[in-house]
Enzyme design. Structure first.
Site, short mmCIF file in Angstrom:
data_model
loop_
_atom_site.label_atom_id
_atom_site.label_comp_id
_atom_site.label_asym_id
_atom_site.label_seq_id
_atom_site.Cartn_x
_atom_site.Cartn_y
_atom_site.Cartn_z
N ALA A 162 13.08 -43.05 0.37
CA ALA A 162 12.22 -41.97 0.82
C ALA A 162 13.11 -40.84 1.36
CB ALA A 162 11.31 -42.48 1.92
N GLU A 186 16.28 -49.93 5.31
CA GLU A 186 15.45 -49.21 6.29
C GLU A 186 15.81 -49.56 7.72
OE1 GLU A 186 14.36 -50.60 3.55
OE2 GLU A 186 12.86 -49.34 2.57
N1 CAA Z 1 16.78 -38.78 2.29
C1 CAA Z 1 17.24 -37.55 2.47
N2 CAA Z 1 18.53 -37.19 2.23
C2 CAA Z 1 19.35 -38.14 1.77
C3 CAA Z 1 18.94 -39.46 1.57
C4 CAA Z 1 17.57 -39.78 1.83
N3 CAA Z 1 17.08 -41.00 1.63
N4 CAA Z 1 20.00 -40.17 1.14
C5 CAA Z 1 21.03 -39.33 1.06
N5 CAA Z 1 20.65 -38.09 1.45
C6 CAA Z 1 21.47 -36.88 1.48
C7 CAA Z 1 22.58 -36.94 2.50
O1 CAA Z 1 22.14 -36.50 3.75
C8 CAA Z 1 23.62 -36.03 1.89
O2 CAA Z 1 23.23 -34.70 2.17
P1 CAA Z 1 24.32 -33.55 2.40
O3 CAA Z 1 25.13 -33.50 1.16
O4 CAA Z 1 23.52 -32.34 2.69
O5 CAA Z 1 25.14 -34.01 3.59
C9 CAA Z 1 23.44 -36.23 0.38
O6 CAA Z 1 22.14 -36.80 0.23
C10 CAA Z 1 24.45 -37.19 -0.22
O7 CAA Z 1 24.45 -38.39 0.54
P2 CAA Z 1 25.81 -39.11 0.97
O8 CAA Z 1 26.78 -38.10 1.50
O9 CAA Z 1 25.44 -40.24 1.84
O10 CAA Z 1 26.35 -39.62 -0.45
P3 CAA Z 1 27.07 -40.97 -0.81
O11 CAA Z 1 27.29 -40.87 -2.26
O12 CAA Z 1 28.19 -41.23 0.11
O13 CAA Z 1 25.98 -42.13 -0.52
C11 CAA Z 1 23.84 -43.24 -0.61
C12 CAA Z 1 24.80 -42.22 -1.28
C13 CAA Z 1 24.44 -44.65 -0.67
C14 CAA Z 1 22.55 -43.20 -1.39
C15 CAA Z 1 23.61 -42.85 0.87
O14 CAA Z 1 23.27 -41.49 0.91
C16 CAA Z 1 22.52 -43.61 1.56
O15 CAA Z 1 22.75 -44.71 2.00
N6 CAA Z 1 21.31 -42.99 1.69
C17 CAA Z 1 20.25 -43.52 2.46
C18 CAA Z 1 19.59 -44.70 1.81
C19 CAA Z 1 18.45 -45.18 2.66
O16 CAA Z 1 18.56 -45.47 3.82
N7 CAA Z 1 17.26 -45.31 2.02
C20 CAA Z 1 16.09 -45.75 2.68
C21 CAA Z 1 15.30 -44.58 3.14
S1 CAA Z 1 13.93 -45.06 4.10
C22 CAA Z 1 12.77 -45.57 2.99
O17 CAA Z 1 12.95 -45.50 1.81
C23 CAA Z 1 11.51 -46.07 3.63
C24 CAA Z 1 10.50 -46.59 2.76
O18 CAA Z 1 10.24 -47.78 2.79
C25 CAA Z 1 9.68 -45.73 1.90
#
Ligand code: CAA
Length: 712
Positions: free
Chosen positions: A63, A132
């Site tokens: 999300a 999450e």
């Molecule tokens: N929402 C919004 N922005 C996100 C995002 C997300 N889920 N995941 C990554 N981004 C953004 C980061 O903030 C970053 O933005 P900037 O370039 O402006 O700084 C950009 O995307 C790139 O992210 P990373 O620098 O982290 O890139 P990476 O290649 O090192 O890592 C990743 C990629 C492994 C996907 C990492 O970004 C990550 O772990 N993201 C979060 C994953 C997460 O926690 N997902 C669960 C969300 S909650 C959910 O989904 C609830 C539900 O049940 C519906």
């Protein structure tokens, strides 16, 4: 606006491509467009099945985390989740086989979307996970209900409570995915979808039954997980909520379990824990953005490195480089010092191996990247040198003068000094633009923080290179200014000042350490000093006294110096703030001598000792950190409050679920923090003066994170 979700038909299969760079996060419009595209495929006579795939480097990373800020009350959240659940159900009810094609990551809501598909295929290097909990929430789009049906309760409990992603081969074995595609993912997914269409096979995960014995085992696993979390996740909400949601599904079935998931998600998403963890998610990414170092500043590739000094820090730094696959020369003055350093490195790797985290072969390969030397031979080949000699200004200056001569003009010269003025080394080197501080934290191969200290003349490309290098080394690099102690240790001096003074006033070493570990720190201030070495701080105090300075404003307790004089340096000498079974042992017992020393000091300074409440310990210490943090921001030594939070979380294990010292101050309320400062000033003296930034923000009713909270 380009489409966030594209629709096309290929080989009789509808291909729905999510294209929301950089990570295909599920913003509200992405959800809607996926829904529309899947329904379009159902109605499309040209398509016999549907493949859902991500454009770019990944499937769906979850999300859109920013959207959670819009959920102000649990009711907001429940309403939104109900819509999402219905949408996923609609997808799952698709009358044509629906296949998720996963590359990169399928995380959080991304994996939940995939679970609402009938089947999942993935590339071999893909990862799936429910992270999450790392954001203080639980899977809120059916993950706690569908994942146990696919992978079993035990695996679902692990994934939802530790948040760690699972690699595709393991996910295949667990039943989370159905096939690994080794060639082109889309072609493989289309072929798979056509197979399923021909076989008229549709599998709704929500309909996979839990067998009676699986329910029994699952409920037992929930109990066991809860018991384990009581130790590992003390004071946290989300991991326990994840267990409860999974348990509800096992007990009540999919529909009622989903209702419970929505309620538990809603409680979590508005919690301070979740706000703190979401704040850190973005703060960690924000630190890499330095206002006057544009994104396109050229960053050099570091292919070879050298470390000067094979002591504890130098050895740990050499390991860090070797672990990242970068060959490193490790220099010390003589063979004996080198052998001691190498023996410590070998011991550290042996421990890693005994924990099963590295094989013997990996250890040998990594150690082979470290080349010991007593000369500067080969220093003209390296891209960076990290100086990690004894913390002594003259020694460091002469080292930098030598390095300026033996390295290439473009070689970065980094100092691991934790306190000294790097501009002095810069001058000594003869090429100040290449000089920077790389302040690692002990043990350097473990701790994730790297303070990148910017000198007066450090060039922008050296800063950009340092930030890129930090990532490669597996560290979080934070750029800080060149003040005494930089940011981490400058603030730590205030934390320690209060700990010592509280001891003199009547708290005990054990009480203070207990209160701070209950707050969430991995170790209290006294336990920490016994690990780091009481001699280290004492020598810095001696140096400062010699130049007429002190580490923090206000009275400095003499108790730590008394311990130093007695040769009680901590764990390594078998005695420090605690008594240990033997030198080097971690088995500690309280020592009545400390109480005696504290009493002596209190008497000398005219302090009437009194019982100190646990709350006062937390309040004094966190207030001291926030007040000094405000000065650090105002003085320009940290770019933003978030940088300080990241430093404290990664450098000193400040509890993530409290968001760091500045975020924590906001949760207390800056008006209350200021009221405490004012009260302490009245009780203890003028050294408790409020930082002007704190005063200003409190007067305006704002926090460190309110808009425009930067110094005027
Ligand atoms: N929402 C919004 N922005 C996100 C995002 C997300 N889920 N995941 C990554 N981004 C953004 C980061 O903030 C970053 O933005 P900037 O370039 O402006 O700084 C950009 O995307 C790139 O992210 P990373 O620098 O982290 O890139 P990476 O290649 O090192 O890592 C990743 C990629 C492994 C996907 C990492 O970004 C990550 O772990 N993201 C979060 C994953 C997460 O926690 N997902 C669960 C969300 S909650 C959910 O989904 C609830 C539900 O049940 C519906």
């Amino acid at each position: 606006m380009p489409d966030l979700v594209r629709y096309e038909v290929k080989d009789g299969v509808a291909v729905v491509t999510i294209d929301n760079p950089p990570v295909n996060a599920l913003s509200p419009n992405v959800w809607t467009e996926i829904d529309q595209a899947v329904q379009r495929a159902v109605a499309d006579p040209a398509a016999e099945a549907t493949v859902l795939i991500g454009a770019g480097t990944t499937f769906i990373a979850g999300a859109d985390i920013k959207v959670f800020d819009l959920l102000k009350t649990p009711q907001d959240s429940i309403a939104r989740s109900a819509g999402t659940h219905a949408l996923l159900r609609r997808m799952e009810d698709s009358t044509k086989p629906l296949v998720a094609a996963i590359h990169g990551n399928a995380l959080g809501g991304g994996l939940e979307v995939a679970q609402a598909c009938h089947f999942r295929v993935a590339t071999r290097d893909a990862k799936v996970g429910q992270p999450e909990v790392l954001l203080g929430i639980i899977p809120g789009a059916g993950g706690t209900q569908r994942l146990p049906r696919l992978a079993g309760a035990q695996m679902a409990l692990e994934m939802c409570t530790d948040g760690k992603p699972v690699a595709a081969p393991k996910a295949l074995a667990a039943g989370i995915i159905d096939r690994i595609v080794d060639g082109d993912l889309l072609s493989g997914a289309i072929a798979f979808a056509r197979e399923k269409a021909r076989a008229r096979e549709i599998r709704k995960v929500r309909d996979i039954p839990h067998a009676a014995d699986a329910v029994k085992a699952g409920l037992a696993a929930c109990e066991a997980t809860r018991a384990a979390l009581k130790k590992t996740a003390k004071g946290m909400q989300a991991p326990f909520a994840a267990v409860s949601a999974i348990e509800a599904g096992l007990k009540l079935g999919f529909d009622e379990g989903s209702v419970r998931e929505r309620e538990l998600f809603a409680e979590c998403v508005v919690s301070t824990e979740s706000k703190a963890l979401r704040h850190l998610f973005f703060a960690e990414r924000e630190v890499a953005k330095v206002p006057d170092v544009p994104k396109d500043t050229p960053a050099r590739e570091i292919k070879r490195a050298a470390v000067v000094g094979a002591g504890t820090m130098g050895g740990g730094i050499a390991m860090t480089y070797a672990n990242a696959g970068i060959p490193v020369l490790l220099k010390d003055v003589d063979d004996a010092a080198l052998q001691r350093g190498l023996a410590t490195i070998r011991r550290n790797y042996d421990v890693t191996m005994s924990k099963g985290k590295m094989t013997a072969e990996q250890v040998e390969k990594t150690m082979a990247l470290i080349t010991p030397t007593t000369s500067y031979d080969g220093f003209d080949q390296v891209d960076i040198v990290v100086e990690a000699v004894f913390e002594n200004m003259d020694l460091k200056k002469s080292t930098f003068a030598e390095l300026g001569k033996v390295t290439r003009p473009d070689c970065i010269l980094a100092s691991n000094s934790s306190t000294l003025d790097i501009d002095e080394f810069a001058k000594a080197s003869g090429r100040p633009a290449q000089v920077v501080g790389h302040h690692f934290f002990s043990p350097a191969n473990v701790m994730k923080l790297l303070e990148i200290v910017r000198g007066r003349e450090t060039s922008k490309d050296v800063i950009a290179t340092s930030l890129k290098l930090a990532k490669k080394l597996g560290k979080v690099g934070v750029v800080v200014g060149n003040c005494f102690g930089f940011v981490a240790n400058r603030m730590l001096a205030y934390y320690m000042r209060e700990a010592y003074l509280l001891l003199e006033e009547g708290a005990s070493v054990e009480q203070i350490d207990r209160v701070l570990t209950e707050f969430g720190l991995p170790v209290g201030p006294f336990g920490m000093q016994d690990i780091a070495g009481i001699d280290v701080g004492a020598r810095i105090r001696q140096y400062l006294a010699s130049i007429g300075k002190s580490r923090a404003e206000g009275p400095q307790s003499a108790v730590p110096d008394r311990l130093f004089e007695m040769g009680r340096y901590g764990q390594k000498t078998g005695a420090g703030w605690y008594k240990y079974d033997a030198p080097g042992s971690r088995n500690r017992t309280p020592d009545p001598l400390i109480e005696q020393l504290a009493e002596d000091e209190a008497r000398k300074r005219g302090i009437a000792r009194r019982p100190v409440a646990d709350d006062e310990i937390i309040a004094r210490i966190t207030t001291a950190l926030a007040n000094e943090g405000a000065r650090v921001i105002e003085d320009g030594y940290a770019t933003r409050a978030g940088d300080i939070d990241v430093i404290y979380v990664y450098g000193f294990g400040f509890p993530r679920h409290r968001g760091g010292p500045m975020f924590y101050a906001d949760t207390v309320g800056l008006d209350r923090v200021l009221a405490r400062v004012t009260d302490y000033r009245r009780r203890f003296g003028d050294y408790w003066a409020a930082a002007p930034l704190l005063e200003r923000l409190a007067a305006e009713g704002r926090g460190f994170y309110s808009e425009a909270a930067a110094p005027a």
